[in-house]
Design a protein around this motif. Structure first.
Motif, PDB file in Angstrom:
ATOM      1  N   TYR A  61      77.366  53.766  66.060  1.00 57.10           N
ATOM      2  CA  TYR A  61      78.358  52.747  66.419  1.00 57.10           C
ATOM      3  C   TYR A  61      77.651  51.406  66.593  1.00 57.10           C
ATOM      4  CZ  TYR A  61      81.660  56.532  66.838  1.00 57.10           C
ATOM      5  OH  TYR A  61      82.477  57.602  66.563  1.00 57.10           O
ATOM      6  N   ALA A  87      81.417  49.604  62.395  1.00 56.48           N
ATOM      7  CA  ALA A  87      81.184  51.054  62.319  1.00 56.48           C
ATOM      8  C   ALA A  87      82.452  51.812  61.923  1.00 56.48           C
ATOM      9  CB  ALA A  87      80.623  51.571  63.640  1.00 56.48           C
ATOM     10  N   PRO A  88      83.616  51.484  62.475  1.00 55.34           N
ATOM     11  CA  PRO A  88      84.830  52.150  61.983  1.00 55.34           C
ATOM     12  C   PRO A  88      85.100  51.864  60.504  1.00 55.34           C
ATOM     13  CG  PRO A  88      85.236  51.151  64.128  1.00 55.34           C
ATOM     14  CD  PRO A  88      83.892  50.667  63.668  1.00 55.34           C
ATOM     15  N   ARG A 135      72.375  55.262  73.195  1.00 53.47           N
ATOM     16  CA  ARG A 135      73.107  54.421  74.148  1.00 53.47           C
ATOM     17  C   ARG A 135      72.663  54.672  75.586  1.00 53.47           C
ATOM     18  NH1 ARG A 135      78.869  57.703  73.562  1.00 53.47           N
ATOM     19  NH2 ARG A 135      77.907  59.751  73.665  1.00 53.47           N
ATOM     20  N   ALA A 191      84.246  51.405  70.590  1.00 51.31           N
ATOM     21  CA  ALA A 191      83.575  52.604  70.123  1.00 51.31           C
ATOM     22  C   ALA A 191      82.561  53.097  71.123  1.00 51.31           C
ATOM     23  CB  ALA A 191      82.888  52.294  68.800  1.00 51.31           C
ATOM     24  N   ALA A 245      79.513  50.999  74.033  1.00 53.26           N
ATOM     25  CA  ALA A 245      79.245  52.143  73.165  1.00 53.26           C
ATOM     26  C   ALA A 245      79.569  53.461  73.852  1.00 53.26           C
ATOM     27  CB  ALA A 245      77.778  52.132  72.737  1.00 53.26           C
ATOM     28  N   SER A 260      78.398  48.542  65.549  1.00 56.33           N
ATOM     29  CA  SER A 260      79.296  47.407  65.762  1.00 56.33           C
ATOM     30  C   SER A 260      80.686  47.960  66.061  1.00 56.33           C
ATOM     31  CB  SER A 260      79.352  46.524  64.519  1.00 56.33           C
ATOM     32  OG  SER A 260      80.512  45.692  64.519  1.00 56.33           O
ATOM     33  N   PRO A 261      81.361  47.429  67.072  1.00 58.06           N
ATOM     34  CA  PRO A 261      82.704  47.938  67.368  1.00 58.06           C
ATOM     35  C   PRO A 261      83.702  47.654  66.263  1.00 58.06           C
ATOM     36  CG  PRO A 261      82.230  45.992  68.689  1.00 58.06           C
ATOM     37  CD  PRO A 261      80.948  46.372  68.014  1.00 58.06           C
ATOM     38  N   SER A 293      87.931  44.324  68.779  1.00 56.55           N
ATOM     39  CA  SER A 293      87.973  45.767  68.545  1.00 56.55           C
ATOM     40  C   SER A 293      88.900  46.475  69.517  1.00 56.55           C
ATOM     41  CB  SER A 293      86.564  46.356  68.662  1.00 56.55           C
ATOM     42  OG  SER A 293      86.147  46.451  70.011  1.00 56.55           O
ATOM     43  N   LEU A 311      75.269  54.896  59.643  1.00 50.81           N
ATOM     44  CA  LEU A 311      75.782  55.669  60.779  1.00 50.81           C
ATOM     45  C   LEU A 311      74.740  56.626  61.337  1.00 50.81           C
ATOM     46  CD1 LEU A 311      79.347  56.341  59.366  1.00 50.81           C
ATOM     47  CD2 LEU A 311      78.698  54.752  61.197  1.00 50.81           C
ATOM     48  N   ARG A 361      83.033  54.317  58.497  1.00 50.68           N
ATOM     49  CA  ARG A 361      83.610  55.668  58.466  1.00 50.68           C
ATOM     50  C   ARG A 361      84.813  55.725  57.520  1.00 50.68           C
ATOM     51  NH1 ARG A 361      82.337  54.911  63.947  1.00 50.68           N
ATOM     52  NH2 ARG A 361      80.614  56.249  64.619  1.00 50.68           N
ATOM     53  N   LEU A 377      78.664  55.221  71.385  1.00 56.10           N
ATOM     54  CA  LEU A 377      77.436  55.441  70.638  1.00 56.10           C
ATOM     55  C   LEU A 377      76.961  56.863  70.844  1.00 56.10           C
ATOM     56  CD1 LEU A 377      75.000  52.446  70.900  1.00 56.10           C
ATOM     57  CD2 LEU A 377      75.064  54.132  69.106  1.00 56.10           C
TER      58      LEU A 377
END
Length: 496
Positions: free
Chosen positions: A467, A473-474, A275, A44, A305, A469-470, A338, A462, A477, A46
């Motif tokens: 982001y 965070a997904p 980032r 991901a 990120a 955490s790789p 990830s 969020l 979402r 950032l």
């Protein structure tokens, strides 16, 4: 509990050699089987958040040049006694000097105390827990040689206990040292760490207030500002924490000291989702102090990120080559996961297991880290057992968050909600703005049929750090997409 005996050191070996009298709970080898089936989200990037504090220029590094051995020894000794970071080579030189001194003068209590404290700091800087048993023997020898009024040895024992995550012991030793030297500012930081680890945030703030009231001298001010920054961060005072640590970096007197504070500024930038600013400070820290391995790990975090995965992996590997920290090892494993590189992830998770075992052999309590790993990658029920015990001993906010998440992963969402709420409740000390904590709470709320609070906390996660955490965070979402838009519900009392 296994306790090994040790005798006098052999010629040419460390006089403080020997295994620890305390061993943490062992981690069964079979527990670490990693299930990485199925796809995982790609790496991901950032994004910044709109409420970032005003940027400040990264200060230039202090003048540095070749040092003689006496200068290196003097710098390391001054760093230890004044509570500021020291360079690893200087610490090693000081340890060699003090080992010779205690062999020649075995009744020199101060030499034993300096030796033990240097071992603690070298273990912390190098992430080599083999230093901790040596530190323990040296510091307890100092106490035996001079039982009454030995504040130096007690302070070293407090630092050792904090490094081993034994916060109750750190509090006990720290309070004893403080009674002997209430006007010495270096007596307060170990106590602040111990109170924080025990979840006593009121006591931590009180200790900081007493420290600041001492008005330490110019040389100590950067370290004091850094200590204040950590407490402010835990209270959620993000801008104040950044200001204190930035000022500390600009007035630091040595490259290791400045590198440590720049790394801290970078971590604060990362936590707020910036980032680019994080990368800038991590890179500045490495320029000032090339052995600042935590800054290299932070650089890897920020590069990942930014979507620069290959550079991120290089930075992480360089950091772990210098400082094989099991927490950073886990972080690298999750980055590999990830990216869909599951074999490489498994290798890192196995490396983490080995490093945790070495850490436990050095007397470190690693139950929190093991529980965090097991909750996400292994046996969630084992994580619950470990973390419940850890909570009984050391009820800090980080443990509350980890226990709540482990309970959720084990299927007990009602009980999980209790601990996840503690971790984010300012009234209970959870003032720190953590994207991970908000994510955990939101996901638990989703499973307990609280769509409104779940949506709010996932959005908050969020917003704090888009982001964080790789892997997670997904997930945040995706959960928000499943929750959908806020339903069109009547306001309370609309039907009255």
């Amino acid at each position: 509990m296994e306790i090994r005996q040790y005798g006098p050191s052999a010629p040419g070996t460390s006089p403080a050699a020997g295994p620890p009298p305390r061993r943490g709970r062992r981690w069964p080898l079979g527990v670490l089987a990693v299930a990485l089936a199925g796809g995982a989200a790609a790496g991901a990037v950032l994004a910044t958040v709109p409420d970032e504090p005003e940027r400040r220029a990264v200060p230039p590094p202090p003048a540095a040049g070749p040092r003689t051995q006496p200068q290196a020894l003097a710098l390391a000794l001054a760093a230890l006694t004044s509570g500021v970071p020291a360079a690893l080579p200087d610490l090693t030189a000081l340890i060699g000097q003090q080992e010779g001194r205690v062999r020649a003068r075995p009744q020199d209590a101060r030499a034993w105390a300096v030796l033990g404290t240097a071992y603690v700091e070298r273990g912390r800087v190098s992430a080599d827990p083999a230093n901790y048993p040596k530190a323990e023997r040296a510091l307890t020898t100092s106490i035996q040689v001079r039982a009454g009024g030995n504040a130096e040895a007690l302070g070293g024992l407090a630092a050792l206990a904090n490094a081993r995550r034994d916060f109750a012991a750190a509090k006990r030793y720290g309070e004893q040292a403080l009674k002997l030297t209430p006007k010495r500012w270096t007596a307060y930081p170990p106590l602040i760490d111990a109170y924080t680890g025990l979840g006593d945030y009121k006591a931590a703030r009180g200790a900081l207030d007493k420290l600041l009231a001492l008005r330490p001298g110019v040389a100590a001010r950067p370290a004091v500002m850094a200590r204040a920054s950590a407490v402010y961060r835990d209270r959620g005072w993000r801008e104040d924490a950044v200001a204190q640590l930035t000022d500390a970096a600009s007035t630091a007197r040595t490259p290791p000291e400045q590198g440590a504070y720049l790394t801290g500024v970078g971590q604060l930038a990362w936590e707020r989702g910036d980032r680019e600013d994080a990368l800038r400070h991590f890179e500045a820290a490495v320029r000032v102090d090339p052995g600042r391995w935590a800054a290299l790990a932070g650089k890897g975090r920020a590069l990942a990120a930014l979507g620069r995965a290959d550079e991120a992996l290089t930075a992480y590997r360089a950091a772990l080559a210098g400082q094989p920290d099991p927490r950073v090892t886990l972080e690298l494993g999750e980055l590999y996961e990830s990216l869909g590189r599951f074999s490489s992830a498994r290798e890192q998770y196995e490396l983490m297991r080995e490093r945790v075992e070495r850490s436990v052999d050095g007397g470190v309590d690693e139950e929190l880290l093991i529980g965090q790993y097991e909750a996400d990658h292994g046996d969630a029920q084992d994580a619950v057992v470990r973390l419940e015990e850890e909570w009984r001993r050391q009820p800090g906010i980080e443990v509350a968050d980890a226990l709540g998440w482990a309970l959720h992963r084990a299927g007990d969402d009602q009980e999980a909600l209790k601990y996840a709420s503690i971790a984010t409740d300012k009234a209970k000390g959870g003032g720190v703005r953590s994207a991970l904590y908000a994510f955990h709470l939101g996901m638990i709320e989703r499973e307990t049929d609280r769509p409104g609070p779940a949506r709010r906390h996932l959005q908050e996660a969020l917003r704090i750090n888009p982001y964080f955490s790789p892997l997670r965070a997904p997930e945040a979402r995706a959960a928000l997409r499943e929750l959908g838009d806020v339903p069109d519900e009547p306001l309370p009392g609309a039907d009255d």
